[in-house]
Design a protein around this motif. Structure first.
Motif, PDB file in Angstrom:
ATOM      1  N   SER A 281     -26.537 -26.820 -54.693  1.00 24.00           N
ATOM      2  CA  SER A 281     -26.206 -27.190 -53.319  1.00 24.00           C
ATOM      3  C   SER A 281     -24.738 -27.600 -53.212  1.00 24.00           C
ATOM      4  CB  SER A 281     -27.095 -28.347 -52.850  1.00 24.00           C
ATOM      5  OG  SER A 281     -26.745 -29.537 -53.520  1.00 24.00           O
TER       6      SER A 281
ATOM      7  N   LYS B 145     -28.280 -25.619 -49.484  1.00 27.75           N
ATOM      8  CA  LYS B 145     -29.001 -25.735 -50.754  1.00 27.75           C
ATOM      9  C   LYS B 145     -29.865 -24.508 -50.977  1.00 27.75           C
ATOM     10  CE  LYS B 145     -32.592 -28.607 -52.903  1.00 27.75           C
ATOM     11  NZ  LYS B 145     -32.023 -28.610 -54.225  1.00 27.75           N
TER      12      LYS B 145
ATOM     13  N   LYS C 173     -25.072 -29.732 -45.487  1.00 26.23           N
ATOM     14  CA  LYS C 173     -25.403 -29.420 -46.885  1.00 26.23           C
ATOM     15  C   LYS C 173     -26.107 -28.070 -46.879  1.00 26.23           C
ATOM     16  CE  LYS C 173     -28.245 -31.105 -50.726  1.00 26.23           C
ATOM     17  NZ  LYS C 173     -29.093 -32.236 -51.163  1.00 26.23           N
TER      18      LYS C 173
ATOM     19  N   GLU D 251     -28.801 -28.381 -43.927  1.00 28.44           N
ATOM     20  CA  GLU D 251     -29.190 -29.713 -43.449  1.00 28.44           C
ATOM     21  C   GLU D 251     -27.958 -30.466 -42.961  1.00 28.44           C
ATOM     22  OE1 GLU D 251     -31.274 -33.814 -45.125  1.00 28.44           O
ATOM     23  OE2 GLU D 251     -31.294 -32.024 -46.353  1.00 28.44           O
TER      24      GLU D 251
ATOM     25  N   ARG E  24     -31.620 -23.767 -47.509  1.00 27.96           N
ATOM     26  CA  ARG E  24     -31.791 -24.734 -46.432  1.00 27.96           C
ATOM     27  C   ARG E  24     -30.424 -25.280 -46.037  1.00 27.96           C
ATOM     28  NH1 ARG E  24     -36.154 -28.015 -48.005  1.00 27.96           N
ATOM     29  NH2 ARG E  24     -37.352 -26.454 -46.907  1.00 27.96           N
TER      30      ARG E  24
ATOM     31  N   ASP F 181     -22.663 -30.168 -50.378  1.00 29.92           N
ATOM     32  CA  ASP F 181     -22.854 -31.019 -49.196  1.00 29.92           C
ATOM     33  C   ASP F 181     -21.547 -31.501 -48.575  1.00 29.92           C
ATOM     34  OD1 ASP F 181     -21.972 -33.036 -50.862  1.00 29.92           O
ATOM     35  OD2 ASP F 181     -23.828 -34.177 -50.814  1.00 29.92           O
TER      36      ASP F 181
ATOM     37  N   TYR G 120     -26.540 -31.989 -32.901  1.00 31.97           N
ATOM     38  CA  TYR G 120     -27.107 -32.084 -34.247  1.00 31.97           C
ATOM     39  C   TYR G 120     -27.055 -33.535 -34.695  1.00 31.97           C
ATOM     40  CZ  TYR G 120     -26.694 -26.983 -34.581  1.00 31.97           C
ATOM     41  OH  TYR G 120     -26.806 -25.632 -34.387  1.00 31.97           O
TER      42      TYR G 120
ATOM     43  N   ASP H 178     -31.443 -33.060 -39.464  1.00 27.45           N
ATOM     44  CA  ASP H 178     -31.807 -31.746 -38.909  1.00 27.45           C
ATOM     45  C   ASP H 178     -31.741 -30.708 -40.022  1.00 27.45           C
ATOM     46  OD1 ASP H 178     -32.072 -32.813 -36.366  1.00 27.45           O
ATOM     47  OD2 ASP H 178     -30.181 -31.995 -35.614  1.00 27.45           O
ATOM     48  N   LYS H 179     -32.731 -29.782 -40.057  1.00 23.34           N
ATOM     49  CA  LYS H 179     -32.800 -28.774 -41.125  1.00 23.34           C
ATOM     50  C   LYS H 179     -33.158 -27.413 -40.558  1.00 23.34           C
ATOM     51  CE  LYS H 179     -34.434 -32.129 -44.463  1.00 23.34           C
ATOM     52  NZ  LYS H 179     -35.543 -32.618 -45.240  1.00 23.34           N
ATOM     53  N   TRP H 180     -32.614 -26.386 -41.201  1.00 27.50           N
ATOM     54  CA  TRP H 180     -32.924 -24.998 -40.879  1.00 27.50           C
ATOM     55  C   TRP H 180     -33.091 -24.244 -42.185  1.00 27.50           C
ATOM     56  CZ3 TRP H 180     -29.110 -27.961 -38.937  1.00 27.50           C
ATOM     57  CH2 TRP H 180     -29.126 -28.222 -37.572  1.00 27.50           C
ATOM     58  N   ASP H 181     -34.164 -23.490 -42.315  1.00 27.56           N
ATOM     59  CA  ASP H 181     -34.356 -22.637 -43.484  1.00 27.56           C
ATOM     60  C   ASP H 181     -33.867 -21.237 -43.159  1.00 27.56           C
ATOM     61  OD1 ASP H 181     -35.418 -24.707 -44.953  1.00 27.56           O
ATOM     62  OD2 ASP H 181     -37.493 -24.131 -44.610  1.00 27.56           O
TER      63      ASP H 181
END
Length: 89
Positions: free
Chosen positions: A69, A86, A84, A10, A8, A71, A22, A26-29
């Motif tokens: 992770s 992870k 970040k 973030e 992920r 960050d 952004y 906000d998150k993207w897998d």
């Protein structure tokens, strides 16, 4: 070759302008080394790629609270966005 890991990306914080708008949270897998679905800032991904590569192949960051992770990845366009990455698998 190892099985691709789920990870992920973030946004941890934004302190200035961002062309992609952004914002924190906000998150993207992503799976393995594939780019996020729906488009993603190329400059930011270029900066994140070494971290994603390392996490995908089992790297740990013992100096982080969560060793799976990192960050401290900042956008190369002024450093206004901190990301970040992870491993979630």
């Amino acid at each position: 070759m190892a099985n691709p890991k789920k990870m992920r990306i973030e946004v941890v914080e934004r302190t200035g302008p961002c062309f992609y708008e952004y914002k924190a949270g906000d998150k993207w897998d992503v799976t393995g080394l594939k780019t996020p679905e729906g488009g993603f800032c190329g400059a930011a991904y270029h900066t994140l790629f070494p971290v994603l590569f390392a996490l995908n192949f089992g790297a740990k960051y013992p100096f982080m609270k969560d060793v799976d992770s990192l960050d401290t990845v900042v956008c190369p366009d002024g450093g206004y966005v901190r990301f970040k990455a992870k491993r979630i698998e």
